[in-house]
Design a protein around this motif. Structure first.
Motif, PDB file in Angstrom:
ATOM      1  N   LEU A   1     -13.854  19.973  16.455  1.00  0.00           N
ATOM      2  CA  LEU A   1     -13.942  20.498  15.095  1.00  0.00           C
ATOM      3  C   LEU A   1     -14.922  19.664  14.288  1.00  0.00           C
ATOM      4  CD1 LEU A   1     -10.569  20.451  15.929  1.00  0.00           C
ATOM      5  CD2 LEU A   1     -10.690  22.135  14.087  1.00  0.00           C
ATOM      6  N   ALA A   2     -15.653  20.332  13.422  1.00  0.00           N
ATOM      7  CA  ALA A   2     -16.616  19.647  12.555  1.00  0.00           C
ATOM      8  C   ALA A   2     -15.897  19.128  11.315  1.00  0.00           C
ATOM      9  CB  ALA A   2     -17.735  20.607  12.155  1.00  0.00           C
ATOM     10  N   PRO A   3     -16.004  17.831  11.030  1.00  0.00           N
ATOM     11  CA  PRO A   3     -15.370  17.296   9.816  1.00  0.00           C
ATOM     12  C   PRO A   3     -16.110  17.758   8.569  1.00  0.00           C
ATOM     13  CG  PRO A   3     -16.705  15.614  10.865  1.00  0.00           C
ATOM     14  CD  PRO A   3     -16.741  16.803  11.775  1.00  0.00           C
ATOM     15  N   ARG A   4     -15.417  17.740   7.454  1.00  0.00           N
ATOM     16  CA  ARG A   4     -16.069  18.119   6.193  1.00  0.00           C
ATOM     17  C   ARG A   4     -17.060  17.063   5.734  1.00  0.00           C
ATOM     18  NH1 ARG A   4     -14.861  22.536   3.602  1.00  0.00           N
ATOM     19  NH2 ARG A   4     -12.964  23.704   4.046  1.00  0.00           N
ATOM     20  N   GLU A   5     -16.788  15.794   6.078  1.00  0.00           N
ATOM     21  CA  GLU A   5     -17.694  14.708   5.724  1.00  0.00           C
ATOM     22  C   GLU A   5     -17.946  13.858   6.963  1.00  0.00           C
ATOM     23  OE1 GLU A   5     -16.204  12.470   2.448  1.00  0.00           O
ATOM     24  OE2 GLU A   5     -16.065  14.210   1.109  1.00  0.00           O
ATOM     25  N   SER A   6     -19.186  13.472   7.171  1.00  0.00           N
ATOM     26  CA  SER A   6     -19.527  12.662   8.331  1.00  0.00           C
ATOM     27  C   SER A   6     -19.327  11.174   8.026  1.00  0.00           C
ATOM     28  CB  SER A   6     -20.980  12.924   8.745  1.00  0.00           C
ATOM     29  OG  SER A   6     -21.862  12.620   7.682  1.00  0.00           O
ATOM     30  N   GLY A   7     -19.437  10.359   9.073  1.00  0.00           N
ATOM     31  CA  GLY A   7     -19.311   8.915   8.907  1.00  0.00           C
ATOM     32  C   GLY A   7     -17.880   8.441   8.991  1.00  0.00           C
ATOM     33  N   GLY A   8     -17.676   7.183   8.613  1.00  0.00           N
ATOM     34  CA  GLY A   8     -16.349   6.581   8.656  1.00  0.00           C
ATOM     35  C   GLY A   8     -16.103   5.846   9.962  1.00  0.00           C
ATOM     36  N   ASP A   9     -14.870   5.372  10.127  1.00  0.00           N
ATOM     37  CA  ASP A   9     -14.477   4.622  11.318  1.00  0.00           C
ATOM     38  C   ASP A   9     -13.732   5.528  12.287  1.00  0.00           C
ATOM     39  OD1 ASP A   9     -15.490   2.199  10.299  1.00  0.00           O
ATOM     40  OD2 ASP A   9     -13.637   1.877   9.152  1.00  0.00           O
ATOM     41  N   PRO A  10     -13.969   5.354  13.584  1.00  0.00           N
ATOM     42  CA  PRO A  10     -13.228   6.145  14.573  1.00  0.00           C
ATOM     43  C   PRO A  10     -11.728   5.875  14.486  1.00  0.00           C
ATOM     44  CG  PRO A  10     -15.104   5.036  15.590  1.00  0.00           C
ATOM     45  CD  PRO A  10     -14.945   4.458  14.213  1.00  0.00           C
ATOM     46  N   SER A  11     -10.934   6.871  14.849  1.00  0.00           N
ATOM     47  CA  SER A  11      -9.483   6.699  14.916  1.00  0.00           C
ATOM     48  C   SER A  11      -8.945   7.519  16.074  1.00  0.00           C
ATOM     49  CB  SER A  11      -8.802   7.100  13.606  1.00  0.00           C
ATOM     50  OG  SER A  11      -9.014   8.468  13.321  1.00  0.00           O
ATOM     51  N   TYR A  12      -7.716   7.199  16.481  1.00  0.00           N
ATOM     52  CA  TYR A  12      -7.168   7.802  17.691  1.00  0.00           C
ATOM     53  C   TYR A  12      -5.650   7.871  17.577  1.00  0.00           C
ATOM     54  CZ  TYR A  12      -5.915   8.334  22.640  1.00  0.00           C
ATOM     55  OH  TYR A  12      -5.396   8.785  23.827  1.00  0.00           O
ATOM     56  N   GLU A  13      -5.061   8.955  18.105  1.00  0.00           N
ATOM     57  CA  GLU A  13      -3.609   9.018  18.202  1.00  0.00           C
ATOM     58  C   GLU A  13      -3.185  10.027  19.255  1.00  0.00           C
ATOM     59  OE1 GLU A  13      -1.497  10.256  14.743  1.00  0.00           O
ATOM     60  OE2 GLU A  13      -2.583  12.153  14.538  1.00  0.00           O
ATOM     61  N   VAL A  14      -1.979   9.860  19.751  1.00  0.00           N
ATOM     62  CA  VAL A  14      -1.349  10.800  20.674  1.00  0.00           C
ATOM     63  C   VAL A  14       0.025  11.144  20.131  1.00  0.00           C
ATOM     64  CG1 VAL A  14      -0.434  11.167  22.995  1.00  0.00           C
ATOM     65  CG2 VAL A  14      -2.573   9.925  22.695  1.00  0.00           C
ATOM     66  N   VAL A  15       0.345  12.426  20.091  1.00  0.00           N
ATOM     67  CA  VAL A  15       1.695  12.874  19.758  1.00  0.00           C
ATOM     68  C   VAL A  15       2.316  13.405  21.048  1.00  0.00           C
ATOM     69  CG1 VAL A  15       3.101  14.478  18.421  1.00  0.00           C
ATOM     70  CG2 VAL A  15       1.078  13.433  17.387  1.00  0.00           C
ATOM     71  N   ARG A  16       3.414  12.795  21.444  1.00  0.00           N
ATOM     72  CA  ARG A  16       4.068  13.175  22.689  1.00  0.00           C
ATOM     73  C   ARG A  16       4.935  14.424  22.506  1.00  0.00           C
ATOM     74  NH1 ARG A  16       1.139  10.389  26.402  1.00  0.00           N
ATOM     75  NH2 ARG A  16       1.050   8.169  25.894  1.00  0.00           N
ATOM     76  N   ALA A  17       4.815  15.345  23.469  1.00  0.00           N
ATOM     77  CA  ALA A  17       5.682  16.528  23.523  1.00  0.00           C
ATOM     78  C   ALA A  17       5.764  17.221  22.159  1.00  0.00           C
ATOM     79  CB  ALA A  17       7.071  16.146  24.032  1.00  0.00           C
ATOM     80  N   LEU A  18       4.616  17.651  21.670  1.00  0.00           N
ATOM     81  CA  LEU A  18       4.562  18.296  20.353  1.00  0.00           C
ATOM     82  C   LEU A  18       5.466  19.516  20.318  1.00  0.00           C
ATOM     83  CD1 LEU A  18       3.066  18.223  17.569  1.00  0.00           C
ATOM     84  CD2 LEU A  18       1.508  19.920  18.533  1.00  0.00           C
ATOM     85  N   ASP A  19       6.375  19.539  19.364  1.00  0.00           N
ATOM     86  CA  ASP A  19       7.331  20.627  19.235  1.00  0.00           C
ATOM     87  C   ASP A  19       6.693  21.835  18.565  1.00  0.00           C
ATOM     88  OD1 ASP A  19       9.746  21.967  17.488  1.00  0.00           O
ATOM     89  OD2 ASP A  19      10.456  21.150  19.384  1.00  0.00           O
ATOM     90  N   ASP A  20       7.167  23.031  18.942  1.00  0.00           N
ATOM     91  CA  ASP A  20       6.615  24.270  18.356  1.00  0.00           C
ATOM     92  C   ASP A  20       6.717  24.280  16.839  1.00  0.00           C
ATOM     93  OD1 ASP A  20       6.641  24.799  21.045  1.00  0.00           O
ATOM     94  OD2 ASP A  20       7.393  26.845  20.846  1.00  0.00           O
TER      95      ASP A  20
END
Length: 218
Positions: free
Chosen positions: A119-138
């Motif tokens: 997905l294209a962000p609305r604003e470019s730049g910034g610091d990278p970030s990361y996350e995982v959500v386990r077993a995402l519920d409906d």
């Protein structure tokens, strides 16, 4: 509503290296000026990696990368110091921001299938970030604020109706099973692109799993 069938996806990857890719949008050598994006979504790639196969370290920038594992285990490593194994039902997000490099591999003993969406962000730049959500519920939407987008997972059983969110742009990707949408049946790999979505309902023809993006105006 515009339907895009699984057999219309652009083939990619490297079969000899155990990588099979199917692209929903214009990608790499498959340049199609009429299919560059839908709302914030600029890629929806179906990836299949054989055991031991993967993508060596490569760069990304100014992109929100969301990955949904369908089957198997995905090993992720990046230059921001994250190393994770992502499993079926987990959702992973890598905000590339001003720039990051990562590796994606199937270090398991069985096949790996995942859907990766950019997905294209609305604003470019910034610091990278990361996350995982386990077993995402409906029932738990997954928000990607930088792109003004929200991912919903739907798993209707056969005969069950499920309402989809209203949105300026609504993208529906069928992961597995068959659903009926506005009188049309969609199977695995099929997708619907709906503009100005209001009161959309999906019905399971069989037990099914859907990835649904609700996106704002661009």
């Amino acid at each position: 509503m515009e339907l895009r069938r699984a057999d219309e996806r652009y083939p990619g990857g490297d079969r000899a290296a155990g990588i099979e890719t199917r692209h929903a949008f214009s990608f790499g050598p498959h340049y199609d000026p009429g299919n560059l994006r839908f709302g914030a979504l600029i890629a929806c790639n179906e990836e299949r990696l054989a055991p031991g196969a993967g993508f060596d370290e490569h760069p990304h920038s100014h992109t929100e990368i969301v990955t949904w594992v369908v089957e198997g285990e995905l090993t992720h490593r990046d230059t921001a110091g994250h190393e994770t194994v992502v499993r079926a039902g987990d959702v992973q997000r890598l905000s590339a921001a001003a720039g990051v490099r990562h590796v994606e591999r199937n270090d398991g003993t069985g096949p790996l299938t995942f859907v990766q969406m950019w997905l294209a962000p609305r604003e470019s730049g910034g610091d990278p970030s990361y996350e995982v959500v386990r077993a995402l519920d409906d029932s738990v939407p997954y928000a990607v604020p930088r792109a003004d987008a929200v991912l919903h997972v739907r798993r209707p059983s056969a005969g069950e109706r499920t309402g989809l969110p209203d949105a300026a742009y609504l993208y529906v990707h069928v992961v597995r099973g068959t659903v009926a949408l506005d009188g049309e049946e969609l199977g695995p790999g099929d997708a619907a692109r709906i503009t100005g979505a209001r009161g959309v309902v999906a019905t399971g023809v069989t037990d099914a799993e859907l990835l649904v993006w609700r996106m704002g105006e661009r």
